[in-house]
Each structure stands twice: as structure tokens, then as C-alpha cells.
Design a protein around this motif. Structure first.
Motif, mmCIF file in Angstrom:
data_model
loop_
_atom_site.group_PDB
_atom_site.id
_atom_site.type_symbol
_atom_site.label_atom_id
_atom_site.label_comp_id
_atom_site.label_asym_id
_atom_site.label_seq_id
_atom_site.Cartn_x
_atom_site.Cartn_y
_atom_site.Cartn_z
ATOM 1 N N ALA A 1 -1.371 -8.292 9.994
ATOM 2 C CA ALA A 1 0.044 -7.564 9.227
ATOM 3 C C ALA A 1 -0.434 -7.176 7.781
ATOM 4 N N ALA A 2 0.150 -5.945 7.456
ATOM 5 C CA ALA A 2 0.041 -5.623 6.222
ATOM 6 C C ALA A 2 1.448 -4.932 5.736
ATOM 7 N N TYR A 3 1.308 -4.075 4.716
ATOM 8 C CA TYR A 3 2.644 -3.615 4.291
ATOM 9 C C TYR A 3 3.049 -2.605 4.914
ATOM 10 N N ASN A 4 2.216 -1.903 5.753
ATOM 11 C CA ASN A 4 2.886 -0.887 6.673
ATOM 12 C C ASN A 4 1.763 -0.847 7.990
ATOM 13 N N SER B 1 0.757 -1.197 -0.006
ATOM 14 C CA SER B 1 0.116 -0.076 -0.114
ATOM 15 C C SER B 1 0.981 1.057 -0.029
ATOM 16 N N LEU B 2 0.820 1.829 0.057
ATOM 17 C CA LEU B 2 1.760 2.929 0.130
ATOM 18 C C LEU B 2 2.129 3.528 1.445
ATOM 19 N N VAL B 3 2.905 4.223 1.737
ATOM 20 C CA VAL B 3 3.146 4.650 3.377
ATOM 21 C C VAL B 3 2.674 6.039 3.261
ATOM 22 N N THR B 4 1.982 6.507 4.008
ATOM 23 C CA THR B 4 1.708 8.024 4.285
ATOM 24 C C THR B 4 2.839 8.498 5.582
ATOM 25 N N GLY B 5 3.350 9.524 5.700
ATOM 26 C CA GLY B 5 4.113 10.314 6.716
ATOM 27 C C GLY B 5 5.519 9.552 6.550
ATOM 28 N N CYS B 6 5.739 8.804 5.526
ATOM 29 C CA CYS B 6 7.162 8.239 5.290
ATOM 30 C C CYS B 6 7.848 8.376 4.150
ATOM 31 N N ALA B 7 7.567 9.584 3.475
ATOM 32 C CA ALA B 7 7.929 9.791 1.932
ATOM 33 C C ALA B 7 9.384 9.739 1.670
ATOM 34 N N THR B 8 9.669 9.337 0.747
ATOM 35 C CA THR B 8 11.023 9.122 0.302
ATOM 36 C C THR B 8 11.807 10.505 -0.422
ATOM 37 N N ASP B 9 11.530 11.487 0.724
ATOM 38 C CA ASP B 9 11.833 12.934 0.283
ATOM 39 C C ASP B 9 13.184 13.181 0.848
ATOM 40 N N ASP B 10 14.296 12.497 1.381
ATOM 41 C CA ASP B 10 15.211 12.714 2.165
ATOM 42 C C ASP B 10 16.181 13.434 1.115
ATOM 43 N N GLY C 1 -0.359 -1.884 15.453
ATOM 44 C CA GLY C 1 -0.886 -1.277 14.536
ATOM 45 C C GLY C 1 -2.294 -1.689 14.002
ATOM 46 N N ASP C 2 -2.717 -0.559 13.185
ATOM 47 C CA ASP C 2 -3.926 -1.139 12.615
ATOM 48 C C ASP C 2 -4.041 -1.945 11.455
ATOM 49 N N ALA C 3 -2.861 -2.174 10.803
ATOM 50 C CA ALA C 3 -2.667 -2.928 9.483
ATOM 51 C C ALA C 3 -3.263 -2.604 8.366
ATOM 52 N N ALA C 4 -3.455 -1.133 8.390
ATOM 53 C CA ALA C 4 -3.790 -0.503 7.518
ATOM 54 C C ALA C 4 -5.262 -0.717 7.177
ATOM 55 N N VAL C 5 -6.171 -0.843 8.274
ATOM 56 C CA VAL C 5 -7.684 -0.988 8.274
ATOM 57 C C VAL C 5 -8.048 -0.117 9.385
ATOM 58 N N PRO C 6 -8.334 1.115 9.279
ATOM 59 C CA PRO C 6 -8.408 2.009 10.272
ATOM 60 C C PRO C 6 -9.542 1.944 11.231
#
Length: 366
Positions: free
Chosen positions: A157-160, A23-32, A179-184
Motif C-alpha cells: 500500500a502507498a498513498y495512491n 506522493s502525488l496523484v496523477t490523473g486526479c488533480a484538484t481542478d474541479d 494497484g501497483d502501489a506506486a511501484v510501476p
């Protein structure tokens, strides 16, 4: 090809790794940004603030959490190669455990670790398998982790959004962030264990007096990766937001922390308001440690260490330390000698590693 190279080339699957003998991760972008030169040993960094930091160990593989032993050594989980290493204050690193059934993927892998108070032969680890996240207990003789015994299994468990933080209370109870395993929506269901902070005994059973008669201690959590107790015995948690606000929360038994109904500050009386918040650009908070009246929170996307003064009922104005000096920061822990250890996370597929990454660093306080 190791997992760090696979992450960069996008070829990583959910392959199994080798505990033997043990899924795609929010709050952890590849913007370093491009990394500064963080190579070498001894005092590290380019600013006057960072010059007070020493490198303890280098060449680590996504150090996720650490637990100190009585002699000052630390047991450190390496997320992506699913190993635990023992690191001495002088920088000696040796492997003490490998987890054969671990299946690191996305943000999952080998995560939280805790040593039972007064009994270093009992070590607890939270990690990802091919089918779930789980809590296990292991025997430790000082050289090897052996006889893993599952205590809590079947955590989604999920991707994030794995959670993963562990912390023992002064009464011997173990707190487990899931964690919520991407199921809010699961975070608001007190009969489910995902999206919660759990409180259990050393056998993984619900702690007596838990507010809902099961393992759940608090709920409405998205992704807690840091747990720490202050001097008054209060539990604090660092938590990833989604798109707007990350949080530092003071945890209350039975408290509802709002996810997914609210993110960040809220005046809704149904929910416990956070003690402090940041934008996801400034933080993406991971590890948490408390020394005296100060909390120290590692920031991944924020690429810094946050120092937060604590009062009896609130958190003061956070102070940014080491911004952009070491890259992404994940693990942070209070050492027995009064220093603070913290670690980089530049080899996790979202950072830009410099020479020696990933590292454990030491900051002397006082």
C-alpha cells in the motif's frame, strides 16, 4: 474534526479508525470548477439529461463501492470513515459495520465490496490498514458485519494506486484488482500480486487453472478501480493511466496490459490493447457497471458518466453523460430493478462539495 475537514486543511495523518461487532496523484488533480447547486431531493441536476436522475441518499462519506442484496438494498463502503452502510431504494441509511484496523490515507481506506452469489451471509471487503491492503471475508446477518477473516494480506500500500475493485464471476470465483502501489515495475512481475487482477476462491486461494499457478489472472495493470461482467460472461476493467490515457480493457486470462511499458493504445504484440481510451482530463475512471450492451464508467477528474456501447469484441464510441452536473463520480452499479446507481466523490479532498454531498443517485433506464 472529521476526515473530510482534515483532508482540506492538510492535517491528516495515517490514524487508525474504529470492525466492531463486526506522493502525488496523477490523473486526479484538484481542478474541479465551482459546483453547481446540487442540493435538495428528488430529481436532481440542471440539464434535461440530469433531470432524469433521482437522489437515493445523501450525506455519505466518499462512497467507494456498493454490492446489492436480493431485496434491492445496497451495502456501500465509505472510504474515509471505514464504515459499511446499508442503503434502501427508498433512502434509508444505517451503519452495519465499522473496521477497527482500517487506516485510510491518500486514496486508500475502505474500498471494494462483494456479496457471494447465492449466499448473502458471506461478504468480502478490500481495505487499507496501517501496513498493507487486504481482502477479508465477513459474516452478515442482515444487520451487522461480524467475524472478519483475512484471506489475502501483505498487499503493498502507498498513498495512491491501491486498486480495490471486487467482482464475482458466474462460476463463484472472486476477481480482485490490486494497484501497483506506486511501484510501476512490479506490474510486470507475475510472481508479485501488486499491479494485477487476481482470481481466487472464497477462501482466498488461487483459482484452479490460473495462468501462472498463483493468484494472478492478468498483469501489467497500474490502478484498476472498476470491474464488471457483461452478458457473455466477459470481464471488463476500468484503469487509471498516468499522464496521457485512461483505459477500458477487456480482460483475458494471462493477458499483459502493458504498464509501465505502455500507457493507452499500443501495437506491441506483447500487450493487450485497450478497448477504449480517454485523456486523463476526460476520465480518471473509477467504478464500472454493465447493463445489456452498455458499459457505464464513472469519471472522477472528468466529472461525468461515460456510456460505452459494447460489441462481441470491441467497444464503440463513448458518450458523455451528466458532464459537470454532479461533480466527481466514483461508484456505479447495476441495480436488481434494472436501474443504474452511481455516486459522487466530492468529499474526498479533491472535489468541491455541494449541499447533500456525497450522494447516491439513481438513473432509470429503458
Amino acid at each position: 474534526m472529521d476526515r473530510r475537514k482534515l483532508l482540506k486543511t492538510g492535517l491528516l495523518g495515517a490514524g487508525l479508525l474504529g470492525i466492531t461487532g463486526t506522493s502525488l496523484v496523477t490523473g486526479c488533480a484538484t481542478d474541479d470548477p465551482p459546483p453547481r447547486d446540487r442540493s435538495g431531493s428528488g430529481p436532481t441536476g440542471t440539464s434535461a439529461d440530469a433531470a432524469s436522475v433521482e437522489t437515493v441518499a445523501s450525506g455519505l462519506n466518499v462512497p467507494w463501492a456498493l454490492a446489492f442484496l436480493g431485496d434491492g438494498d445496497a451495502l456501500v463502503t465509505q472510504r474515509d470513515d471505514a464504515t459499511v452502510v446499508r442503503v434502501s431504494p427508498g433512502g434509508e441509511v444505517r451503519t452495519v459495520g465499522e473496521f477497527a484496523d482500517a487506516a485510510p490515507r491518500g486514496e486508500g481506506g475502505l474500498q471494494g465490496i462483494a456479496v457471494a452469489p447465492g449466499d448473502e451471509s458471506a461478504v468480502f471487503v478490500y481495505y487499507t490498514t496501517a501496513t498493507d491492503n487486504r481482502l477479508v471475508r465477513l459474516d452478515f446477518d442482515g444487520d451487522r458485519l461480524t467475524r472478519p477473516r483475512p484471506l489475502i494480506t501483505g498487499l503493498d500500500a502507498a498513498y495512491n494506486h491501491h486498486g480495490g475493485a471486487l467482482a464475482f464471476g458466474s462460476d463463484g470465483s472472486l476477481f480482485v484488482a490490486v494497484g501497483d502501489a506506486a511501484v510501476p515495475e512490479v506490474a510486470q512481475d507475475v510472481t508479485a500480486l501488486n499491479g494485477k487482477i487476481l482470481r481466487v476462491d472464497r477462501d482466498g486461494r488461487p483459482w484452479p487453472g490460473n495462468p501462472f499457478g498463483n493468484e494472478v489472472h492478468s498483469y501489467g495493470h497500474r490502478n484498476v478501480e472498476g470491474l464488471a461482467f457483461d452478458g457473455a460472461g466477459r470481464l471488463w476493467a476500468s484503469e487509471f493511466g498516468q499522464n496521457r490515457r485512461d483505459e477500458l480493457n477487456l480482460i483475458r486470462p494471462g493477458g499483459n496490459y502493458g504498464w509501465p511499458e505502455v500507457e493507452g493504445d499500443s501495437d506491441d504484440p506483447r500487450f493487450v490493447a485497450p478497448a477504449a481510451t480517454w485523456t486523463t482530463q476526460e476520465a480518471s475512471p473509477a467504478g464500472l457497471a454493465i447493463i445489456g450492451d452498455r458499459a457505464y464508467m464513472a469519471a472522477l477528474r472528468g466529472r461525468r458518466l461515460w456510456e460505452i456501447p459494447l460489441t462481441e469484441s470491441a467497444a464503440g464510441e463513448p458518450v458523455s453523460r451528466y458532464a459537470d452536473e454532479f461533480g466527481r463520480l466514483r461508484v456505479v452499479a447495476a441495480a436488481p430493478d434494472g436501474s443504474l446507481w452511481f455516486g459522487t466523490s466530492n468529499t474526498d479532498g479533491r472535489g468541491r462539495p455541494a449541499g447533500g454531498d456525497d450522494r447516491l443517485l439513481r438513473m432509470r433506464l429503458g
